[in-house]
Design a protein around this motif. Structure first.
Motif, PDB file in Angstrom:
ATOM      1  N   VAL A 140      68.540  52.161  47.768  1.00  0.00           N
ATOM      2  CA  VAL A 140      67.460  53.170  47.733  1.00  0.00           C
ATOM      3  C   VAL A 140      67.184  53.961  46.547  1.00  0.00           C
ATOM      4  CG1 VAL A 140      67.377  53.088  50.215  1.00  0.00           C
ATOM      5  CG2 VAL A 140      68.718  54.716  48.902  1.00  0.00           C
ATOM      6  N   THR A 141      67.680  53.470  45.338  1.00  0.00           N
ATOM      7  CA  THR A 141      67.559  54.218  44.134  1.00  0.00           C
ATOM      8  C   THR A 141      66.222  54.661  43.831  1.00  0.00           C
ATOM      9  OG1 THR A 141      69.573  53.329  43.343  1.00  0.00           O
ATOM     10  CG2 THR A 141      68.073  54.278  41.612  1.00  0.00           C
ATOM     11  N   HIS A 142      65.217  53.886  43.909  1.00  0.00           N
ATOM     12  CA  HIS A 142      63.826  53.884  43.541  1.00  0.00           C
ATOM     13  C   HIS A 142      63.215  54.449  45.058  1.00  0.00           C
ATOM     14  CE1 HIS A 142      64.547  52.457  39.660  1.00  0.00           C
ATOM     15  NE2 HIS A 142      65.335  51.526  40.337  1.00  0.00           N
ATOM     16  N   GLU A 143      63.504  54.847  45.921  1.00  0.00           N
ATOM     17  CA  GLU A 143      63.029  55.401  47.003  1.00  0.00           C
ATOM     18  C   GLU A 143      63.042  57.027  47.075  1.00  0.00           C
ATOM     19  OE1 GLU A 143      63.235  53.109  50.623  1.00  0.00           O
ATOM     20  OE2 GLU A 143      64.003  51.688  49.510  1.00  0.00           O
ATOM     21  N   ARG A 198      73.159  55.220  41.056  1.00  0.00           N
ATOM     22  CA  ARG A 198      72.607  54.475  41.790  1.00  0.00           C
ATOM     23  C   ARG A 198      72.862  54.825  43.367  1.00  0.00           C
ATOM     24  NH1 ARG A 198      74.054  48.355  40.426  1.00  0.00           N
ATOM     25  NH2 ARG A 198      72.393  47.786  42.234  1.00  0.00           N
ATOM     26  N   LYS A 199      71.675  54.700  44.303  1.00  0.00           N
ATOM     27  CA  LYS A 199      71.901  55.257  45.754  1.00  0.00           C
ATOM     28  C   LYS A 199      71.801  53.945  46.766  1.00  0.00           C
ATOM     29  CE  LYS A 199      69.707  59.738  45.417  1.00  0.00           C
ATOM     30  NZ  LYS A 199      70.616  60.671  45.988  1.00  0.00           N
ATOM     31  N   PHE A 200      72.540  54.070  47.491  1.00  0.00           N
ATOM     32  CA  PHE A 200      72.561  52.906  48.426  1.00  0.00           C
ATOM     33  C   PHE A 200      72.503  53.470  50.109  1.00  0.00           C
ATOM     34  CE2 PHE A 200      74.250  51.177  44.789  1.00  0.00           C
ATOM     35  CZ  PHE A 200      73.798  50.032  44.736  1.00  0.00           C
ATOM     36  N   LEU A 201      72.177  52.842  51.023  1.00  0.00           N
ATOM     37  CA  LEU A 201      72.467  52.955  52.218  1.00  0.00           C
ATOM     38  C   LEU A 201      73.435  52.232  52.910  1.00  0.00           C
ATOM     39  CD1 LEU A 201      68.977  52.583  53.987  1.00  0.00           C
ATOM     40  CD2 LEU A 201      70.071  54.604  53.426  1.00  0.00           C
ATOM     41  N   LEU A 202      74.232  52.618  54.060  1.00  0.00           N
ATOM     42  CA  LEU A 202      75.603  52.023  54.186  1.00  0.00           C
ATOM     43  C   LEU A 202      75.437  50.912  55.476  1.00  0.00           C
ATOM     44  CD1 LEU A 202      77.736  55.203  53.889  1.00  0.00           C
ATOM     45  CD2 LEU A 202      77.283  53.359  52.240  1.00  0.00           C
ATOM     46  N   THR A 203      76.279  49.804  55.596  1.00  0.00           N
ATOM     47  CA  THR A 203      76.287  49.045  56.543  1.00  0.00           C
ATOM     48  C   THR A 203      76.988  49.382  57.732  1.00  0.00           C
ATOM     49  OG1 THR A 203      78.071  47.669  55.598  1.00  0.00           O
ATOM     50  CG2 THR A 203      75.860  47.137  55.025  1.00  0.00           C
ATOM     51  N   ASN A 210      71.416  74.324  39.599  1.00  0.00           N
ATOM     52  CA  ASN A 210      71.189  72.986  38.794  1.00  0.00           C
ATOM     53  C   ASN A 210      69.876  72.697  38.618  1.00  0.00           C
ATOM     54  OD1 ASN A 210      70.254  69.953  39.598  1.00  0.00           O
ATOM     55  ND2 ASN A 210      72.568  69.544  38.860  1.00  0.00           N
ATOM     56  N   ILE A 211      69.258  72.222  37.396  1.00  0.00           N
ATOM     57  CA  ILE A 211      67.926  71.678  37.067  1.00  0.00           C
ATOM     58  C   ILE A 211      68.188  70.224  36.860  1.00  0.00           C
ATOM     59  CG2 ILE A 211      66.268  72.308  35.507  1.00  0.00           C
ATOM     60  CD1 ILE A 211      67.516  75.279  35.056  1.00  0.00           C
ATOM     61  N   LYS A 212      67.296  69.652  37.400  1.00  0.00           N
ATOM     62  CA  LYS A 212      67.024  68.257  37.348  1.00  0.00           C
ATOM     63  C   LYS A 212      65.509  67.859  36.810  1.00  0.00           C
ATOM     64  CE  LYS A 212      70.773  66.393  40.141  1.00  0.00           C
ATOM     65  NZ  LYS A 212      71.138  65.211  41.168  1.00  0.00           N
ATOM     66  N   SER A 213      65.485  66.986  35.982  1.00  0.00           N
ATOM     67  CA  SER A 213      63.968  66.310  35.940  1.00  0.00           C
ATOM     68  C   SER A 213      63.693  65.530  37.075  1.00  0.00           C
ATOM     69  CB  SER A 213      64.110  65.621  34.690  1.00  0.00           C
ATOM     70  OG  SER A 213      64.710  64.408  34.811  1.00  0.00           O
ATOM     71  N   LEU A 214      62.349  65.886  37.270  1.00  0.00           N
ATOM     72  CA  LEU A 214      61.541  64.983  38.462  1.00  0.00           C
ATOM     73  C   LEU A 214      61.466  63.612  38.298  1.00  0.00           C
ATOM     74  CD1 LEU A 214      59.559  67.495  40.480  1.00  0.00           C
ATOM     75  CD2 LEU A 214      61.856  66.706  41.098  1.00  0.00           C
ATOM     76  N   GLU A 215      62.524  62.774  37.793  1.00  0.00           N
ATOM     77  CA  GLU A 215      62.369  61.359  37.806  1.00  0.00           C
ATOM     78  C   GLU A 215      63.073  60.559  39.065  1.00  0.00           C
ATOM     79  OE1 GLU A 215      63.174  60.262  33.515  1.00  0.00           O
ATOM     80  OE2 GLU A 215      63.881  62.424  33.717  1.00  0.00           O
ATOM     81  N   ILE A 216      62.161  59.585  39.565  1.00  0.00           N
ATOM     82  CA  ILE A 216      62.831  58.684  40.330  1.00  0.00           C
ATOM     83  C   ILE A 216      63.331  57.657  39.767  1.00  0.00           C
ATOM     84  CG2 ILE A 216      62.436  57.342  42.449  1.00  0.00           C
ATOM     85  CD1 ILE A 216      62.444  60.627  42.846  1.00  0.00           C
ATOM     86  N   GLY A 217      64.585  57.123  39.971  1.00  0.00           N
ATOM     87  CA  GLY A 217      65.223  55.910  39.372  1.00  0.00           C
ATOM     88  C   GLY A 217      66.552  56.176  39.130  1.00  0.00           C
ATOM     89  N   LEU A 218      67.102  55.255  38.033  1.00  0.00           N
ATOM     90  CA  LEU A 218      68.517  55.462  37.741  1.00  0.00           C
ATOM     91  C   LEU A 218      69.026  56.403  37.152  1.00  0.00           C
ATOM     92  CD1 LEU A 218      68.954  51.623  36.464  1.00  0.00           C
ATOM     93  CD2 LEU A 218      69.889  52.700  38.525  1.00  0.00           C
ATOM     94  N   SER A 219      68.134  56.999  36.220  1.00  0.00           N
ATOM     95  CA  SER A 219      68.707  58.352  35.414  1.00  0.00           C
ATOM     96  C   SER A 219      67.603  59.483  35.114  1.00  0.00           C
ATOM     97  CB  SER A 219      68.983  57.566  33.784  1.00  0.00           C
ATOM     98  OG  SER A 219      67.774  57.455  33.099  1.00  0.00           O
TER      99      SER A 219
END
Length: 164
Positions: A139-142, A7-12, A54-63
């Motif tokens: 911002v996980t889904h952005e 999961r990804k987050f911005l910071l306060t 590194n090779i990653k699938s281009l999926e936006i989201g948790l996994s």
């Protein structure tokens, strides 16, 4: 096959810095552009004095699928200078333990200066994560907060509304 779950987050604020126990400088570049019908991203990353491809699938989201392999440092440096598409992403990664998890806080430089993103890796998508008080909006889904997006549309080019 490895599956990355995070999961990804911005910071306060920057109060997390007091708990950071490790920091490493990163330089990474992408060998494949985001546009088109690509199903994956291919990146070269230099982490301190270690290089990986590194090779990653281009999926936006948790996994998403992820494969990573060590390469010689000289090869990684050459790939970043001759093959990277878009600007090389430069950042410092800080590690912070909170609860049962290790948080990775990335402070970006260069074309992405001013952006700081926290990530937490999980074992399962439904795993409960204790959120620190310095964590803000998720911002996980952005897609714009993903490194591959930052290499094509860096933070310096975002409008003030996009930075909120």
């Amino acid at each position: 096959m490895a599956r990355e779950i995070e999961r990804k987050f911005l910071l306060t604020d920057d109060s997390w810095k007091a708990a950071a126990y490790q920091q490493t400088d990163f330089a990474q570049g992408y060998l494949t552009p985001l546009q088109g019908a690509a199903k994956s991203s291919v990146r070269v990353r230099i982490e301190g004095s270690v290089a990986n491809i590194n090779i990653k699938s281009l999926e936006i989201g948790l996994s998403r699928d992820e494969y990573e392999y060590a390469i010689p440092l000289a090869d990684g440096e050459k790939m970043l200078t001759t093959l990277a598409v878009g600007p090389v992403i430069k950042k410092t990664r800080y590690l912070v333990k909170h609860g049962e998890h290790i948080w990775e806080i990335d402070e970006f430089f260069g074309d992405n200066a001013g952006l700081v993103v926290a990530e937490v890796e999980m074992r399962a998508e439904n795993e409960t994560v204790l959120l620190p008080n310095w964590v803000g909006r998720e911002v996980t889904h952005e897609a714009r907060y993903y490194n591959i997006s930052l290499s094509e549309y860096p933070f310096k080019d975002w409008s003030e509304d996009e930075k909120k």
